[in-house]
Design a protein around this motif. Sequence first.
Motif, PDB file in Angstrom:
ATOM      1  N   HIS A 184       0.830  -1.206   0.000  1.00 13.29           N
ATOM      2  CA  HIS A 184       0.000   0.000   0.000  1.00 13.29           C
ATOM      3  C   HIS A 184       0.864   1.255   0.000  1.00 13.29           C
ATOM      4  O   HIS A 184       0.552   2.241  -0.676  1.00 13.29           O
ATOM      5  CB  HIS A 184      -0.933  -0.008   1.214  1.00 13.29           C
ATOM      6  CG  HIS A 184      -2.172  -0.797   1.009  1.00 13.29           C
ATOM      7  ND1 HIS A 184      -3.386  -0.213   0.724  1.00 13.29           N
ATOM      8  CD2 HIS A 184      -2.398  -2.130   1.014  1.00 13.29           C
ATOM      9  CE1 HIS A 184      -4.305  -1.146   0.583  1.00 13.29           C
ATOM     10  NE2 HIS A 184      -3.732  -2.321   0.759  1.00 13.29           N
ATOM     11  N   ASP A 245      -8.305   3.334  -0.022  1.00  9.93           N
ATOM     12  CA  ASP A 245      -7.110   2.887  -0.716  1.00  9.93           C
ATOM     13  C   ASP A 245      -6.920   3.612  -2.042  1.00  9.93           C
ATOM     14  O   ASP A 245      -5.859   4.171  -2.311  1.00  9.93           O
ATOM     15  CB  ASP A 245      -7.220   1.366  -0.953  1.00  9.93           C
ATOM     16  CG  ASP A 245      -5.941   0.782  -1.532  1.00  9.93           C
ATOM     17  OD1 ASP A 245      -4.906   1.455  -1.468  1.00  9.93           O
ATOM     18  OD2 ASP A 245      -5.992  -0.345  -2.045  1.00  9.93           O
ATOM     19  N   ASP A 262     -10.050  -1.144  -3.770  1.00  9.04           N
ATOM     20  CA  ASP A 262      -9.161  -1.580  -2.696  1.00  9.04           C
ATOM     21  C   ASP A 262      -8.317  -2.740  -3.212  1.00  9.04           C
ATOM     22  O   ASP A 262      -8.849  -3.676  -3.819  1.00  9.04           O
ATOM     23  CB  ASP A 262      -9.939  -2.011  -1.456  1.00  9.04           C
ATOM     24  CG  ASP A 262      -9.053  -2.060  -0.221  1.00  9.04           C
ATOM     25  OD1 ASP A 262      -8.909  -1.028   0.440  1.00  9.04           O
ATOM     26  OD2 ASP A 262      -8.496  -3.139   0.069  1.00  9.04           O
TER      27      ASP A 262
END
Length: 434
Positions: A184, A245, A262
């Motif tokens: 991420h 996200d 996401d």
Amino acid sequence: MGSTASFCIVGVSNGNLPENPFVRHPSDMADSPTQFAIELNNTPCPSPRPPIPIEIISDEEMALIEAALAATRPSLSSSSLTQFQRSARSIHSITLTSKRRLSGCTETGLSSVGDIEDGRNRTIISPRKKNRFTQSLLHQFRRKRGLAVTDITATEWCEKQMEYFLLLGKPEVSKAMKAGSMRHAALEEEVVKRVKVSAQSKEDVWAIKIINFMVGANQLLFDGLTRELPIIGFAEGVWVVGVIDEIRMPTEENDRFPILVDTKTRVRATLPSEPQRRNGRLQLMCYKLLWDNVVADKFPSGRFFDFFSLNPNCILSAEIRENTNNSGFPAETLGELMGYFRNACSMLPRAHDKLLLRYELQEDQSFLGEDEFAHDSDWVKSQIQGCLEFWRGDREAICTPMEERWKCKSCKFASVCPAENTGLPSLQEKTEHK
């Protein structure tokens, strides 16, 4: 089209301040956007602060909690394991006491309870007055913070595990979790980069979050993509916070509704089971619910300031004021910045009803597959309401259903959980899963 500069908080050491806000502002730099890591200090806000509320626990509860905490000590001898099992079972008593004990508390009490998110111990000082709300898990662990979207998804995954997390402490971060976080961070760095700024108060921290949302939304509208966007909203009677996200604009010219995405990483090159997909869908639906509420101008500013104990008239620090001005929002106070925030939200479209989960292999980030699904407003609200029944102390935690007990294989608390030790579902579970 200018790039965007983004600010964030890392390494927060002051437990009184919210963690990990994200702020962004326009920049004329030709290179990639910039993200700022904020250093916090304890300088008080120059404006008057509201009194700090206090809460209590009784001597009986204190003994139960101390017994539960004793179980988390490193020793794994047979005697300590037995004590851990006894302490874990006492959580049932703690939960019942927290629901039923309305009076008869001692004048003052002291307790240290591990927090699921930051791992720090919290000191709770008690007044005489007590009711079910003040003893709920929501009040004990998320007062003045709000529920995180990940709290909701973790509760949906297993309420009993969440209860153990709160009362006994969450387990160490696994290698898979670290790999997911790193992925991420890498995706975020594709659109922003980090530098440091300083926040003097929690008003500064929330100002940074608000600016990050506004400039991230501008980045979405102008560039068609933004990532790690902070979101906060009031849903089903509680404050909920999270970080989306990814948000991308659709490629079709006649479609103006942003798509929430996401990315999930997988240890094995397989797609997840249905319970795992369901949990991911819940997460994205929660984000859409928050986004849609905010852009529909349903943000209750007064409640926001009251709940998080924020002073709207607090003068923001000089560095934050400089950055807000550079971002195009010349505000002196958090209250003034809130006006810009609400105005910006009113110009945003609601999120697309189509939501997207992406799955990648952790080892090499190779694409495994996608789960595209439609938002279900009734379902997500029902899930949040069911979650809140547990958090507010309206009922006891429910063990995961029999058909999903494979989850217990990777649970730290499997050896002491009644779901594994009895081998049979409770009467409540039998009734609910017929």
